[in-house]
Design a protein around this motif. Structure first.
Motif, PDB file in Angstrom:
ATOM      1  N   GLY A  82      41.606  41.593  45.539  1.00 36.21           N
ATOM      2  CA  GLY A  82      42.816  41.248  44.794  1.00 36.21           C
ATOM      3  C   GLY A  82      42.568  40.177  43.755  1.00 36.21           C
ATOM      4  O   GLY A  82      43.044  40.261  42.619  1.00 36.21           O
ATOM      5  N   ARG A  83      41.792  39.152  44.134  1.00 33.75           N
ATOM      6  CA  ARG A  83      41.502  38.056  43.202  1.00 33.75           C
ATOM      7  C   ARG A  83      40.668  38.538  42.017  1.00 33.75           C
ATOM      8  O   ARG A  83      40.967  38.202  40.862  1.00 33.75           O
ATOM      9  N   LEU A  84      39.639  39.352  42.280  1.00 32.05           N
ATOM     10  CA  LEU A  84      38.757  39.810  41.197  1.00 32.05           C
ATOM     11  C   LEU A  84      39.488  40.729  40.226  1.00 32.05           C
ATOM     12  O   LEU A  84      39.290  40.654  39.011  1.00 32.05           O
ATOM     13  N   VAL A  85      40.334  41.604  40.753  1.00 36.81           N
ATOM     14  CA  VAL A  85      41.120  42.482  39.869  1.00 36.81           C
ATOM     15  C   VAL A  85      42.069  41.644  39.021  1.00 36.81           C
ATOM     16  O   VAL A  85      42.187  41.854  37.801  1.00 36.81           O
ATOM     17  N   ALA A  86      42.745  40.662  39.636  1.00 38.87           N
ATOM     18  CA  ALA A  86      43.667  39.794  38.891  1.00 38.87           C
ATOM     19  C   ALA A  86      42.931  39.028  37.790  1.00 38.87           C
ATOM     20  O   ALA A  86      43.430  38.903  36.664  1.00 38.87           O
ATOM     21  N   GLU A  87      41.732  38.536  38.107  1.00 40.92           N
ATOM     22  CA  GLU A  87      40.947  37.813  37.105  1.00 40.92           C
ATOM     23  C   GLU A  87      40.568  38.724  35.943  1.00 40.92           C
ATOM     24  O   GLU A  87      40.660  38.334  34.771  1.00 40.92           O
ATOM     25  N   GLU A  88      40.163  39.960  36.261  1.00 41.36           N
ATOM     26  CA  GLU A  88      39.782  40.898  35.193  1.00 41.36           C
ATOM     27  C   GLU A  88      40.976  41.234  34.309  1.00 41.36           C
ATOM     28  O   GLU A  88      40.863  41.305  33.082  1.00 41.36           O
ATOM     29  N   LEU A  89      42.144  41.448  34.934  1.00 44.61           N
ATOM     30  CA  LEU A  89      43.354  41.730  34.158  1.00 44.61           C
ATOM     31  C   LEU A  89      43.716  40.553  33.262  1.00 44.61           C
ATOM     32  O   LEU A  89      44.092  40.731  32.100  1.00 44.61           O
ATOM     33  N   PHE A  90      43.622  39.333  33.778  1.00 41.85           N
ATOM     34  CA  PHE A  90      43.970  38.134  33.023  1.00 41.85           C
ATOM     35  C   PHE A  90      43.051  37.971  31.813  1.00 41.85           C
ATOM     36  O   PHE A  90      43.509  37.739  30.690  1.00 41.85           O
ATOM     37  N   VAL A  91      41.742  38.130  32.030  1.00 44.32           N
ATOM     38  CA  VAL A  91      40.785  38.013  30.924  1.00 44.32           C
ATOM     39  C   VAL A  91      41.037  39.095  29.879  1.00 44.32           C
ATOM     40  O   VAL A  91      41.041  38.834  28.677  1.00 44.32           O
ATOM     41  N   GLY A  92      41.291  40.331  30.342  1.00 45.10           N
ATOM     42  CA  GLY A  92      41.569  41.428  29.405  1.00 45.10           C
ATOM     43  C   GLY A  92      42.795  41.161  28.561  1.00 45.10           C
ATOM     44  O   GLY A  92      42.807  41.421  27.358  1.00 45.10           O
TER      45      GLY A  92
END
Length: 196
Positions: free
Chosen positions: A127-137
């Motif tokens: 969950g954390r890694l997906v959220a981080e990727e979405l935020f950076v994108g």
């Protein structure tokens, strides 16, 4: 295991290790959904109740401003789709998520997503890694809109989604780039080495 669930599990493994016995947890928490071309995964005014994983097809995200559609993202195969703002806060969406092609997804509800985080050994990490990727994108797209020319945004789009030109109407691509369809035609003609 069904091919769609295999694809989903492989994609989750992009972020975390998934044990063989955890695969059945994934398949039990996601359910299939089909959206015909031009129908909606989410409409403005509705609360987003699911995260979807696209197994076949293509979705686009847009907002309406004075009746004009402004496309701001796409979800092709092997991408997740959701209006996370609406999903997490349980408030009505201000955005649309529409199928450009007939689209097949595996969807998971908010409650089942919490179960996924809890039941997978590395679920919280996922969950954390997906959220981080979405935020950076999201930040990259925002920066691109303010700092790049239309030609640079078009190049970025083609790098991010190489086959999009063949799958998406030109007016949608122009909307994403932030220009009129005629200007996009001019850019494409120049790229093809033609006089416009």
């Amino acid at each position: 295991m069904n091919a769609d669930y295999v694809l989903l599990t492989q994609t989750i493994r992009h972020w975390i290790a998934v044990r063989q016995e955890e695969e059945s947890i994934i398949t039990s928490l996601f359910e299939p959904r089909h959206i015909p071309a031009n129908d909606f995964f989410l409409q403005a005014g509705d609360v987003c109740r699911y995260v979807g994983f696209v197994t076949k097809g293509l979705l686009r995200y847009y907002i309406l401003d004075d009746g004009i559609e402004h496309t701001y993202d796409f979800s092709p195969e092997q991408h997740f789709t959701c209006n996370y703002e609406s999903f997490l806060t349980k408030t009505p969406s201000t955005r649309f998520i529409q199928a450009i092609e007939d689209t097949s997804l595996l969807i998971i509800s908010y409650d089942n997503l919490q179960l996924l985080y809890d039941r997978l050994r590395e679920g919280q990490k996922f969950g954390r890694l997906v959220a981080e990727e979405l935020f950076v994108g999201m930040l990259q797209k925002l920066t691109s809109f303010y700092k790049e020319t239309a030609e640079e945004r078009y190049d970025t789009l083609l790098r991010s989604f190489p086959d999009l030109q063949e799958r998406v109407p030109q007016y949608v691509i122009a909307s994403y780039v932030g220009i009129k369809p005629q200007s996009l035609s001019r850019i494409r003609a120049q790229r093809a080495g033609k006089q416009y």
